[in-house]
Scaffold this motif. Structure first.
Motif, mmCIF file in Angstrom:
data_model
loop_
_atom_site.group_PDB
_atom_site.id
_atom_site.type_symbol
_atom_site.label_atom_id
_atom_site.label_comp_id
_atom_site.label_asym_id
_atom_site.label_seq_id
_atom_site.Cartn_x
_atom_site.Cartn_y
_atom_site.Cartn_z
ATOM 1 N N ALA A 72 0.647 -1.179 -0.182
ATOM 2 C CA ALA A 72 0.053 -0.080 -0.039
ATOM 3 C C ALA A 72 0.726 1.125 0.016
ATOM 4 O O ALA A 72 0.608 2.103 -0.720
ATOM 5 C CB ALA A 72 -0.928 -0.053 1.171
ATOM 6 N N LEU A 73 2.020 1.203 0.634
ATOM 7 C CA LEU A 73 2.518 2.377 0.922
ATOM 8 C C LEU A 73 3.574 2.460 -0.385
ATOM 9 O O LEU A 73 3.939 3.819 -1.129
ATOM 10 C CB LEU A 73 3.885 2.296 1.895
ATOM 11 N N THR A 74 3.945 1.532 -1.107
ATOM 12 C CA THR A 74 4.448 1.543 -2.355
ATOM 13 C C THR A 74 3.770 2.246 -3.452
ATOM 14 O O THR A 74 4.070 3.001 -4.168
ATOM 15 C CB THR A 74 4.936 0.215 -3.134
ATOM 16 N N CYS A 75 2.343 1.860 -3.582
ATOM 17 C CA CYS A 75 1.598 2.453 -4.456
ATOM 18 C C CYS A 75 1.343 3.801 -4.187
ATOM 19 O O CYS A 75 1.252 4.735 -5.095
ATOM 20 C CB CYS A 75 0.190 1.487 -4.594
ATOM 21 N N ALA A 76 1.057 4.337 -2.776
ATOM 22 C CA ALA A 76 0.770 5.428 -2.386
ATOM 23 C C ALA A 76 1.819 6.613 -2.567
ATOM 24 O O ALA A 76 1.745 7.839 -3.071
ATOM 25 C CB ALA A 76 0.166 5.611 -0.858
ATOM 26 N N THR A 77 2.940 6.138 -2.203
ATOM 27 C CA THR A 77 4.324 7.176 -2.029
ATOM 28 C C THR A 77 5.187 7.137 -3.350
ATOM 29 O O THR A 77 5.439 8.053 -3.951
ATOM 30 C CB THR A 77 5.002 7.084 -0.819
ATOM 31 N N ASP A 78 5.338 5.718 -3.739
ATOM 32 C CA ASP A 78 6.266 5.776 -5.089
ATOM 33 C C ASP A 78 5.585 6.073 -6.189
ATOM 34 O O ASP A 78 6.153 6.509 -7.226
ATOM 35 C CB ASP A 78 7.063 4.397 -4.924
#
Length: 270
Positions: A72-78
């Motif tokens: 989820a963090l990869t999708c949102a931030t990267d």
């Protein structure tokens, strides 16, 4: 007197030769026939070694499996894709959807609380969601500035992708579940999609479109029908960010690829 000194000097020379010979050739005999003795260095019992403690420096690296929060963090931030947690499952065997609908057709794999409009790219919000519900599926809110998708049954999709690769068509990321594959495309509007479909003589009913106001289940979430969602082709970032094909190119290619499928590709599979 000279004779005595001469004999002593000769004995000294013989002694020196025998010592020199013994040093170069151990085990040889001296001039007087005796085997010279050699001094063996004193030996000591090997010291008992205490096993070294295992430290991070000498410990075998362990590959950590990415968690749903990581994804989820990869999708949102990267990638700057707005995400939110899916409703998930409930019950002792986790077979039922956690939403109030007892006949939910996509158990666990849809938004509920928070709703779709809450999708965010904020790392703190994403971390807070999955800290409360670490097993929640990862949902992408499609449309707007986020990717959209075209999906079709898994078997037909696998054949279509092979055909499109053979034709040299460039495809983007592909999300695969046991029943369906979703080909990610550049954002499009509903008006643009409507014009595209209207221009086609035939569009297989098995095609689904995830555009504005839609959502897509992302890896490594649990699929609604069992199994797990995975990347058949992972997103690859270039100098201009993540590349995505246009929806017209993908739809045209899929319609052509499905024309020879049984029933014209109209068999719908969930």
């Amino acid at each position: 007197m000279r004779e005595i000194l001469g004999r002593r000097l000769q004995r000294l020379r013989d002694r020196l030769r025998s010592l020199f010979s013994a040093a170069r050739f151990p085990g040889s005999r001296a001039a007087d026939g005796r085997t010279p003795t050699t001094r063996t260095p004193a030996t000591h019992a090997p010291a008992t070694r205490t096993p070294a403690k295992r430290t991070p420096a000498n410990r075998t690296p362990v590959t950590r499996t990415p968690t749903l929060l990581d994804a989820a963090l990869t999708c949102a931030t990267d990638w700057q894709w707005p995400v939110l947690p899916g409703v998930g499952r409930s019950g002792a065997d986790s077979a039922r959807c956690a939403c109030p609908d007892p006949d939910c057709v996509v158990p666990g794999a849809h938004p509920f609380d928070p709703g779709l409009l809450a999708a965010s790219t904020d790392a703190r919000m994403v971390a807070w969601w999955w800290a409360r519900r670490p097993s929640a599926p990862v949902l992408l809110a499609t449309g707007g500035s986020a990717p959209c998708a075209v999906s079709l049954p898994a078997v037909a999709a696998a054949r279509a992708v092979v055909r499109l690769d053979a034709q040299g068509m460039r495809l983007g990321p592909i999300v695969a579940s046991p029943t369906r594959w979703s080909l990610l495309v550049a954002p499009y509007s509903l008006e643009r999609l409507g014009e595209l479909l209207y221009s086609k003589d035939h569009v297989p009913s098995s095609l689904r479109f995830h555009g504005e106001g839609g959502y897509l289940l992302l890896p490594p979430s649990a699929a609604s029908g069992g199994g797990q969602v995975h990347w058949e082709r992972e997103p690859v970032a270039g100098s201009d960010g993540l590349w995505l094909p246009e929806v017209e190119d993908v739809v045209h290619a899929l319609v052509e690829a499905s024309s020879g499928a049984p029933g014209g590709g109209s068999r719908l599979a969930y």
